[in-house]
Design an enzyme around this catalytic site. Structure first.
Site, short mmCIF file in Angstrom:
data_model
loop_
_atom_site.label_atom_id
_atom_site.label_comp_id
_atom_site.label_asym_id
_atom_site.label_seq_id
_atom_site.Cartn_x
_atom_site.Cartn_y
_atom_site.Cartn_z
CE LYS A 1 72.88 18.00 -40.28
NZ LYS A 1 73.29 19.40 -40.60
NE ARG B 1 73.81 16.38 -46.58
CZ ARG B 1 74.44 16.33 -45.40
NH1 ARG B 1 74.26 15.33 -44.59
NH2 ARG B 1 75.23 17.30 -45.07
NE ARG C 1 81.92 21.61 -38.20
CZ ARG C 1 80.90 21.08 -38.86
NH1 ARG C 1 79.94 20.48 -38.19
NH2 ARG C 1 80.82 21.17 -40.16
NE ARG D 1 83.22 18.36 -41.41
CZ ARG D 1 81.92 18.17 -41.26
NH1 ARG D 1 81.43 17.77 -40.09
NH2 ARG D 1 81.09 18.36 -42.26
NE ARG E 1 79.47 21.25 -45.68
CZ ARG E 1 79.91 21.53 -44.45
NH1 ARG E 1 80.95 22.30 -44.26
NH2 ARG E 1 79.29 21.01 -43.41
P1 AP5 Z 1 77.41 20.81 -35.54
O1 AP5 Z 1 76.63 20.20 -34.44
O2 AP5 Z 1 78.72 20.17 -35.90
O3 AP5 Z 1 76.48 21.01 -36.84
P2 AP5 Z 1 75.92 19.95 -37.88
O4 AP5 Z 1 74.52 20.32 -38.18
O5 AP5 Z 1 76.19 18.55 -37.41
O6 AP5 Z 1 76.84 20.34 -39.12
P3 AP5 Z 1 77.60 19.47 -40.20
O7 AP5 Z 1 78.45 20.45 -40.96
O8 AP5 Z 1 78.35 18.31 -39.60
O9 AP5 Z 1 76.48 18.99 -41.07
P4 AP5 Z 1 76.58 18.65 -42.52
O10 AP5 Z 1 75.22 18.18 -42.72
O11 AP5 Z 1 77.06 19.66 -43.46
O12 AP5 Z 1 77.82 17.62 -42.56
P5 AP5 Z 1 77.87 16.04 -42.55
O13 AP5 Z 1 79.01 15.66 -41.73
O14 AP5 Z 1 76.54 15.45 -42.30
O15 AP5 Z 1 77.66 22.36 -35.16
C1 AP5 Z 1 78.40 23.21 -35.99
C2 AP5 Z 1 79.18 24.24 -35.13
O16 AP5 Z 1 78.23 25.06 -34.44
C3 AP5 Z 1 80.06 23.61 -34.03
O17 AP5 Z 1 81.24 24.35 -33.89
C4 AP5 Z 1 79.20 23.69 -32.74
O18 AP5 Z 1 79.98 23.79 -31.57
C5 AP5 Z 1 78.39 24.97 -33.02
N1 AP5 Z 1 77.02 24.90 -32.45
C6 AP5 Z 1 76.18 23.83 -32.48
N2 AP5 Z 1 75.01 24.14 -31.87
C7 AP5 Z 1 75.13 25.45 -31.45
C8 AP5 Z 1 74.24 26.36 -30.78
N3 AP5 Z 1 73.01 25.99 -30.37
N4 AP5 Z 1 74.69 27.61 -30.54
C9 AP5 Z 1 75.96 28.01 -30.94
N5 AP5 Z 1 76.83 27.18 -31.57
C10 AP5 Z 1 76.42 25.93 -31.83
O19 AP5 Z 1 78.19 15.76 -44.10
C11 AP5 Z 1 79.44 16.10 -44.67
C12 AP5 Z 1 79.44 15.73 -46.13
O20 AP5 Z 1 79.23 14.31 -46.30
C13 AP5 Z 1 78.33 16.37 -47.00
O21 AP5 Z 1 78.68 17.66 -47.44
C14 AP5 Z 1 78.24 15.36 -48.15
O22 AP5 Z 1 79.30 15.51 -49.06
C15 AP5 Z 1 78.42 14.02 -47.44
N6 AP5 Z 1 77.13 13.45 -46.99
C16 AP5 Z 1 76.76 13.20 -45.71
N7 AP5 Z 1 75.52 12.68 -45.67
C17 AP5 Z 1 75.08 12.61 -46.96
C18 AP5 Z 1 73.87 12.20 -47.56
N8 AP5 Z 1 72.84 11.74 -46.82
N9 AP5 Z 1 73.77 12.29 -48.91
C19 AP5 Z 1 74.79 12.73 -49.67
N10 AP5 Z 1 75.96 13.15 -49.16
C20 AP5 Z 1 76.12 13.09 -47.80
#
Ligand code: AP5
Length: 211
Positions: free
Chosen positions: A13, A86, A125, A158, A169
């Site tokens: 994402k 989410r 990552r 992270r 997660r």
């Molecule tokens: P990346 O693009 O970073 O993936 P992502 O989907 O953004 O993953 P996140 O871990 O950031 O999502 P998340 O939803 O768990 O965390 P968030 O920060 O929102 O890619 C990942 C890796 O893969 C990278 O190394 C990249 O280079 C590689 N990659 C990407 N695309 C690729 C491809 N096509 N091929 C190969 N490699 C690739 O949330 C963190 C925390 O915040 C949550 O756990 C929760 O505690 C809290 N939180 C956030 N939002 C909410 C909400 N709405 N409600 C409640 N709690 C929330």
């Protein structure tokens, strides 16, 4: 068009949002990034969010919804919601908010990536502490170990990308976020993209969807 980008942790994402900002001039609203900024700035919101994030749990709906409402009030347009909603409760609250603001979502794009690949993406990552640029130890390492190519900041892992937290997660994703597929199918906004391909191929599909 305003867009929801959703999928499991590590589905890409953030990576796709960066391309949409850079190439399509869109605005990203990432609840994860907003929480990480609040933690860095040691605000009350950050303190509340950190205990949940460090354990890999979801931050309570009321806190998240209040934060998103504040951002949407700043009259953003052509936005990408990354990591929000989410839960079904968050999706329902978002509908209410958008109605009040006379805004709408064009599509809810789901990035489909198999579990085995997600684990590899998340454990490998690395992220820049200063500008948030995203790397991967195998597929996209920074040119100099531990240093961001873009701003020279420190590249780190992270806390929630440690294997034991990732498991929680992914479990929470299955239980609380996966039901959003049915929610957006019913709303006629659901589009699925195969996220298990190169970032450019995935981006090309998303670009066509919003064209
Ligand atoms: P990346 O693009 O970073 O993936 P992502 O989907 O953004 O993953 P996140 O871990 O950031 O999502 P998340 O939803 O768990 O965390 P968030 O920060 O929102 O890619 C990942 C890796 O893969 C990278 O190394 C990249 O280079 C590689 N990659 C990407 N695309 C690729 C491809 N096509 N091929 C190969 N490699 C690739 O949330 C963190 C925390 O915040 C949550 O756990 C929760 O505690 C809290 N939180 C956030 N939002 C909410 C909400 N709405 N409600 C409640 N709690 C929330």
């Amino acid at each position: 068009m305003n867009l929801i980008l959703f999928g499991a942790p590590g589905a890409g994402k953030g990576t796709q949002s960066s391309l949409l900002i850079e190439r399509m001039g869109m605005t990203q609203i990432s609840t994860g990034d907003l929480f990480r900024a609040a933690i860095k700035n040691k605000t009350d919101l950050g303190r509340k969010a950190q205990e949940f994030m460090d354990r890999g749990e979801l931050v309570p709906d009321l806190i998240v919804i209040g934060m998103v409402e504040e951002v949407l009030n700043k009259s953003v347009k052509d936005f990408i919601l990354d990591g929000f909603p989410r839960t079904v409760a968050q999706a329902e609250a978002l509908d209410e908010l958008l109605k009040k603001m006379n805004l709408s979502i064009g599509k809810a794009v789901f990035l489909e990536v198999p579990m085995s690949e997600l684990m590899d993406r998340l454990t490998g990552r690395r992220v820049c502490r200063s500008c948030g640029a995203v790397y991967h130890v195998k597929s996209k390492p920074p040119k100099k170990d531990g240093i961001c190519d873009l701003c020279g900041g420190e590249v780190y892992q992270r806390q929630d990308d440690k294997a034991e937290v990732i498991e929680t997660r992914l479990k929470n994703y299955e239980e609380f976020t996966s039901p959003l597929k049915a929610f957006y199918k019913k709303a006629g906004k659901y589009v699925e993209v195969d996220g298990n391909r190169s970032t450019e191929d995935v981006f090309s599909d998303i670009r066509q969807i919003i064209a």
